[in-house]
Motif scaffolding. Structure first.
Motif, mmCIF file in Angstrom:
data_model
loop_
_atom_site.group_PDB
_atom_site.id
_atom_site.type_symbol
_atom_site.label_atom_id
_atom_site.label_comp_id
_atom_site.label_asym_id
_atom_site.label_seq_id
_atom_site.Cartn_x
_atom_site.Cartn_y
_atom_site.Cartn_z
ATOM 1 N N UNK A 240 0.811 -1.222 0.000
ATOM 2 C CA UNK A 240 0.000 0.000 0.000
ATOM 3 C C UNK A 240 0.842 1.268 0.000
ATOM 4 N N UNK A 241 1.960 1.274 0.712
ATOM 5 C CA UNK A 241 2.720 2.511 0.891
ATOM 6 C C UNK A 241 4.006 2.596 0.064
ATOM 7 N N UNK A 242 4.372 1.530 -0.636
ATOM 8 C CA UNK A 242 5.576 1.588 -1.473
ATOM 9 C C UNK A 242 5.280 1.176 -2.911
ATOM 10 N N UNK A 243 4.724 -0.006 -3.088
ATOM 11 C CA UNK A 243 4.533 -0.517 -4.451
ATOM 12 C C UNK A 243 3.370 0.165 -5.172
ATOM 13 N N UNK A 244 2.240 0.322 -4.516
ATOM 14 C CA UNK A 244 1.090 0.969 -5.174
ATOM 15 C C UNK A 244 1.418 2.407 -5.595
ATOM 16 N N UNK A 245 2.035 3.236 -4.743
ATOM 17 C CA UNK A 245 2.412 4.575 -5.209
ATOM 18 C C UNK A 245 3.391 4.548 -6.379
ATOM 19 N N UNK A 246 4.296 3.560 -6.392
ATOM 20 C CA UNK A 246 5.233 3.436 -7.512
ATOM 21 C C UNK A 246 4.488 3.170 -8.814
ATOM 22 N N UNK A 247 3.451 2.349 -8.742
ATOM 23 C CA UNK A 247 2.657 2.035 -9.929
ATOM 24 C C UNK A 247 1.817 3.244 -10.355
ATOM 25 N N UNK A 248 1.255 3.976 -9.395
ATOM 26 C CA UNK A 248 0.387 5.118 -9.705
ATOM 27 C C UNK A 248 1.164 6.348 -10.176
ATOM 28 N N UNK A 249 2.405 6.485 -9.726
ATOM 29 C CA UNK A 249 3.161 7.714 -9.962
ATOM 30 C C UNK A 249 3.260 8.151 -11.424
ATOM 31 N N UNK A 250 3.591 7.281 -12.377
ATOM 32 C CA UNK A 250 3.718 7.774 -13.760
ATOM 33 C C UNK A 250 2.439 8.415 -14.295
ATOM 34 N N UNK A 251 1.294 7.926 -13.861
ATOM 35 C CA UNK A 251 0.019 8.481 -14.312
ATOM 36 C C UNK A 251 -0.243 9.838 -13.665
ATOM 37 N N UNK A 252 0.089 9.958 -12.371
ATOM 38 C CA UNK A 252 -0.040 11.247 -11.683
ATOM 39 C C UNK A 252 0.938 12.252 -12.283
ATOM 40 N N UNK A 253 2.117 11.805 -12.611
ATOM 41 C CA UNK A 253 3.141 12.665 -13.234
ATOM 42 C C UNK A 253 2.623 13.246 -14.544
ATOM 43 N N UNK A 254 1.948 12.429 -15.342
ATOM 44 C CA UNK A 254 1.396 12.901 -16.601
ATOM 45 C C UNK A 254 0.306 13.941 -16.371
ATOM 46 N N UNK A 255 -0.539 13.746 -15.357
ATOM 47 C CA UNK A 255 -1.586 14.721 -15.051
ATOM 48 C C UNK A 255 -0.954 16.066 -14.688
ATOM 49 N N UNK A 256 0.100 16.044 -13.862
ATOM 50 C CA UNK A 256 0.804 17.271 -13.479
ATOM 51 C C UNK A 256 1.431 17.937 -14.705
ATOM 52 N N UNK A 257 2.074 17.157 -15.560
ATOM 53 C CA UNK A 257 2.702 17.715 -16.764
ATOM 54 C C UNK A 257 1.657 18.351 -17.677
ATOM 55 N N UNK A 258 0.536 17.673 -17.861
ATOM 56 C CA UNK A 258 -0.527 18.234 -18.701
ATOM 57 C C UNK A 258 -1.101 19.505 -18.093
#
Length: 179
Positions: A115-133
């Protein structure tokens, strides 16, 4: 014709290894992911596009997990990004990017790490794209957040918690270092 021990016809090579039919294997994964909240502000447009001073960027993030049901939790990756110049605020982006995480038959320590290490690692690239957009849509260069070592941060937090608990109990903290 296939031989009696042909893998294509007899996938269970060890008849004594038959399961009991119970779903008892550990499993964890992302069920769904979504933007839960997104706030984007460009308070000084269009004047800010004429400012000459270099922006000061502040990036903060946090991870939270809440149970939804017995086997499903929501992991929330919160990102707050601000850019300020000498003349004033350029922009503010606040994102709560979430994933529904399914877990079954995992020991508690493995579930917590997922929950606190692997799931955020998986979610991060998608959140990164939202921030970039969002920053691009504000009229600025897309903010490409550097990758984050969530596993390393998780281990640091566990170490810090162990040190705090040891200090509170008056003990010497466990040794830290790389193996």
């Amino acid at each position: 014709m296939a031989d009696e021990a042909d893998v294509l016809t007899d996938l269970n090579m060890d008849p004594e290894a038959l399961g009991n039919g119970a779903d008892n294997q550990p499993v964890a994964g992302i069920i769904s992911q979504y933007v839960k909240d997104l706030s984007v502000e460009n308070p000084n447009a269009p004047a800010c596009f004429q400012w000459q001073s270099a922006p000061n960027i502040d990036l903060q993030f946090n991870i939270a997990a809440e149970p939804v049901s017995e086997e499903v939790s929501e992991v929330e990756l919160k990102i707050k990004l601000t850019a300020k110049a000498d003349e004033g605020d350029l922009y503010l982006v606040e994102l709560a990017y979430c994933g529904l995480i399914g877990m079954r038959n995992l020991p508690d320590e493995h579930a917590h790490a997922f929950l606190y290490a692997e799931a955020p690692r998986i979610l991060f690239p998608f959140a990164r794209r939202v921030i970039a957009d969002a920053t691009r849509d504000l009229g600025f260069q897309p903010m490409m957040i550097d990758p984050i070592d969530f596993n390393g941060l998780y281990l640091q937090q566990l170490q810090r918690k162990a040190e705090e608990e040891a200090a509170a109990a008056g003990r010497t903290p466990p040794p830290s270092g790389e193996a």
